[in-house]
Scaffold this motif. Structure first.
Motif, PDB file in Angstrom:
ATOM      1  N   LYS A 109       0.963  -1.331  -0.266  1.00  0.00           N
ATOM      2  CA  LYS A 109       0.120   0.018  -0.014  1.00  0.00           C
ATOM      3  C   LYS A 109       0.833   1.203  -0.260  1.00  0.00           C
ATOM      4  O   LYS A 109       0.482   2.148  -0.627  1.00  0.00           O
ATOM      5  N   ASP A 110       1.973   1.172   0.935  1.00  0.00           N
ATOM      6  CA  ASP A 110       2.688   2.438   0.764  1.00  0.00           C
ATOM      7  C   ASP A 110       3.559   2.680  -0.436  1.00  0.00           C
ATOM      8  O   ASP A 110       3.617   3.725  -0.859  1.00  0.00           O
ATOM      9  N   GLU A 111       4.015   1.676  -1.248  1.00  0.00           N
ATOM     10  CA  GLU A 111       4.518   1.953  -2.528  1.00  0.00           C
ATOM     11  C   GLU A 111       3.644   2.336  -3.432  1.00  0.00           C
ATOM     12  O   GLU A 111       3.816   2.975  -4.440  1.00  0.00           O
ATOM     13  N   LYS A 112       2.339   1.994  -3.400  1.00  0.00           N
ATOM     14  CA  LYS A 112       1.097   2.372  -4.268  1.00  0.00           C
ATOM     15  C   LYS A 112       1.093   3.884  -4.190  1.00  0.00           C
ATOM     16  O   LYS A 112       0.974   4.574  -5.013  1.00  0.00           O
ATOM     17  N   ASP A 113       1.189   4.288  -2.779  1.00  0.00           N
ATOM     18  CA  ASP A 113       1.029   5.814  -2.668  1.00  0.00           C
ATOM     19  C   ASP A 113       2.294   6.448  -3.315  1.00  0.00           C
ATOM     20  O   ASP A 113       2.202   7.761  -3.710  1.00  0.00           O
ATOM     21  N   ILE A 114       3.537   6.091  -3.362  1.00  0.00           N
ATOM     22  CA  ILE A 114       4.478   6.670  -3.704  1.00  0.00           C
ATOM     23  C   ILE A 114       4.408   6.673  -5.218  1.00  0.00           C
ATOM     24  O   ILE A 114       4.639   7.720  -5.944  1.00  0.00           O
ATOM     25  N   ARG A 115       3.971   5.496  -5.777  1.00  0.00           N
ATOM     26  CA  ARG A 115       3.758   5.574  -7.275  1.00  0.00           C
ATOM     27  C   ARG A 115       3.004   6.786  -7.712  1.00  0.00           C
ATOM     28  O   ARG A 115       3.280   7.111  -9.088  1.00  0.00           O
ATOM     29  N   TYR A 116       1.964   6.796  -7.247  1.00  0.00           N
ATOM     30  CA  TYR A 116       1.031   8.014  -7.646  1.00  0.00           C
ATOM     31  C   TYR A 116       1.387   9.519  -6.887  1.00  0.00           C
ATOM     32  O   TYR A 116       0.630  10.334  -7.346  1.00  0.00           O
ATOM     33  N   SER A 117       2.525   9.373  -6.475  1.00  0.00           N
ATOM     34  CA  SER A 117       2.920  10.709  -5.756  1.00  0.00           C
ATOM     35  C   SER A 117       3.461  11.709  -6.689  1.00  0.00           C
ATOM     36  O   SER A 117       4.305  11.083  -7.658  1.00  0.00           O
ATOM     37  N   VAL A 118       3.286  13.105  -6.747  1.00  0.00           N
ATOM     38  CA  VAL A 118       4.046  13.769  -7.877  1.00  0.00           C
ATOM     39  C   VAL A 118       5.308  14.514  -7.148  1.00  0.00           C
ATOM     40  O   VAL A 118       6.088  15.145  -7.824  1.00  0.00           O
ATOM     41  N   ASP A 119       5.915  13.878  -5.846  1.00  0.00           N
ATOM     42  CA  ASP A 119       6.863  14.491  -5.450  1.00  0.00           C
ATOM     43  C   ASP A 119       8.219  13.764  -5.927  1.00  0.00           C
ATOM     44  O   ASP A 119       8.346  12.424  -5.246  1.00  0.00           O
ATOM     45  N   VAL A 120       8.891  14.378  -6.468  1.00  0.00           N
ATOM     46  CA  VAL A 120      10.143  13.597  -7.123  1.00  0.00           C
ATOM     47  C   VAL A 120      11.225  13.315  -6.185  1.00  0.00           C
ATOM     48  O   VAL A 120      11.837  12.178  -6.365  1.00  0.00           O
TER      49      VAL A 120
END
Length: 396
Positions: A109-120
């Motif tokens: 779940k945490d990696e899914k949130d990172i995948r959709y994040s726009v924070d480079v």
């Protein structure tokens, strides 16, 4: 701008693939074909039944041979297999538990949130940990495959030598197998074909289980440092005005609490596995080292590669556990570098409370005892040296 979704892969991708092959991650088959799912379920059940039977047979033969056989080389070889595979069996059992499944779910779940994040910056920070984990996993995979292949080749060569000796001496010396197992009343010559197939099957299954348990272990102990580092970045960039500032801080407090719960649950799930690794890796490394020193040089491929697995595992475990401790303490510094001093008294008190909480490090412990660190890894190697000295004195 870096594209995270293209250039980065999930940290559990290696673990998922190996655990699927080993039959202990059935949900990893993305298919709707019922026949494939049923075939995999049968294979998974077969592995879960066969491996405990294999361990019992291995331990029984080791006990019997220790009592009746004075062959030191054979004893050390069996000791290595017994210790290593017992740890693998315990690890595979722990990974089937509810708590560990919750840990895996959290990471996904945490990696899914990172995948959709726009924070480079957040993505780049996570990508660095993923790359390190990938290198460690590939190293373990390659060395494990090498151990399996060398075990089979060494056994083939030993059987060939016995064949030649029997032919020239007109005797019937018993041929060796890759694993010395207790076969009850089966005759090793009469049922040689069946036993060879069982041995080869055991090599494959054991290799898959060793690789998958080590890789998922690496992935889970490397990941928390990524979470803590990303939280530091958010602490440092914490900003807002008035109520917005307070709400942002409350969100960071919740994130910090979630991280604490995750690492506490992770430690609760694997601390006794770390304890076993800490106690038995010294003996295992010592037993492999004895083979380097005292046994025939043509049969050292598998011990050398296995030593590489043990060495890599010991220091990746020590370094990763130490990183969790260090990064958790650095959260206080990251908070202090934020613009907390520009806010009202309520916000300042919240920040002070968070800084005080961050002074207590998050750690992975060696069972119920002290924290696992790089010093613990060095202690394992020092213990191995002591064991080697004792074993060499007895051997001589």
């Amino acid at each position: 701008m870096m594209s995270f979704s293209v250039k980065s892969k999930p940290i559990l991708i290696h673990a998922r693939f190996c655990m699927t092959l080993a039959g202990i991650w059935p949900l990893a088959i993305p298919t709707k074909r019922l026949i494939l799912l049923r075939a995999y379920a049968v294979y998974s059940d077969m592995v879960k039944i066969y491996f405990p039977m294999f361990l019992v047979s291995l331990c029984m033969e080791f006990t019997l041979s220790t009592v009746s056989n004075n062959n030191v080389e054979k004893k050390f070889s069996q000791l290595i297999y017994v210790i290593s595979l017992l740890i693998v069996g315990v690890a595979a059992t722990l990974y089937q538990g509810k708590d560990f499944k919750e840990i895996i779910t959290y990471i996904i779940k945490d990696e899914k949130d990172i995948r959709y994040s726009v924070d480079v910056e957040i993505k780049r920070c996570h990508l660095g940990r993923v790359r390190f984990c990938s290198k460690a996993c590939w190293a373990i995979t390659i060395m494990t495959c090498g151990v399996g292949i060398s075990i089979c080749l060494e056994n083939f060569w030993r059987r060939f030598e016995v064949d030649q000796y029997n032919k020239h001496q007109n005797v019937s010396m018993e041929k060796p197998f890759a694993y010395d197992l207790y076969y009850y009343h089966l005759d090793k010559e009469t049922h040689a074909g069946v036993l060879l197939i069982l041995n080869d099957f055991s090599v494959v299954i054991n290799g898959l289980l060793v690789a998958s348990t080590k890789i998922v272990f690496f992935s889970c102990i490397i990941y928390p440092a990524s979470i803590l580092k990303r939280l530091q970045i958010r602490f440092e960039r914490w900003k807002g005005d008035g109520d917005c500032f307070s709400e942002t801080l409350k969100d960071l407090v919740l994130q910090h609490q979630n991280v604490i719960r995750f690492i506490t649950k992770l430690n609760g799930s694997i601390k006794y596995l770390i304890f076993m690794e800490f106690l038995l890796n010294s003996l295992n490394i010592a037993a492999v080292s004895i083979q380097f020193i005292t046994f025939e040089k043509t049969m050292l491929a598998s011990p050398i590669l296995f030593f590489g697995i043990l060495f890599t595992q010991t220091f990746v475990l020590g370094w990763s556990a130490n990183e969790i401790k260090v990064q958790s303490l650095m959260l206080a510094d990251a908070l202090y570098r934020s613009p907390w001093y520009e806010q009202n008294e309520t916000v300042k008190k919240m920040v002070l409370t968070m800084i005080m909480r961050a002074q207590t490090p998050l750690v992975l412990t060696i069972g119920p005892f002290d924290a696992m660190t790089t010093q613990s890894a060095l202690a394992i190697m020092k213990g191995s040296y002591s064991y080697v000295s004792v074993m060499l004195n007895n051997y001589q």
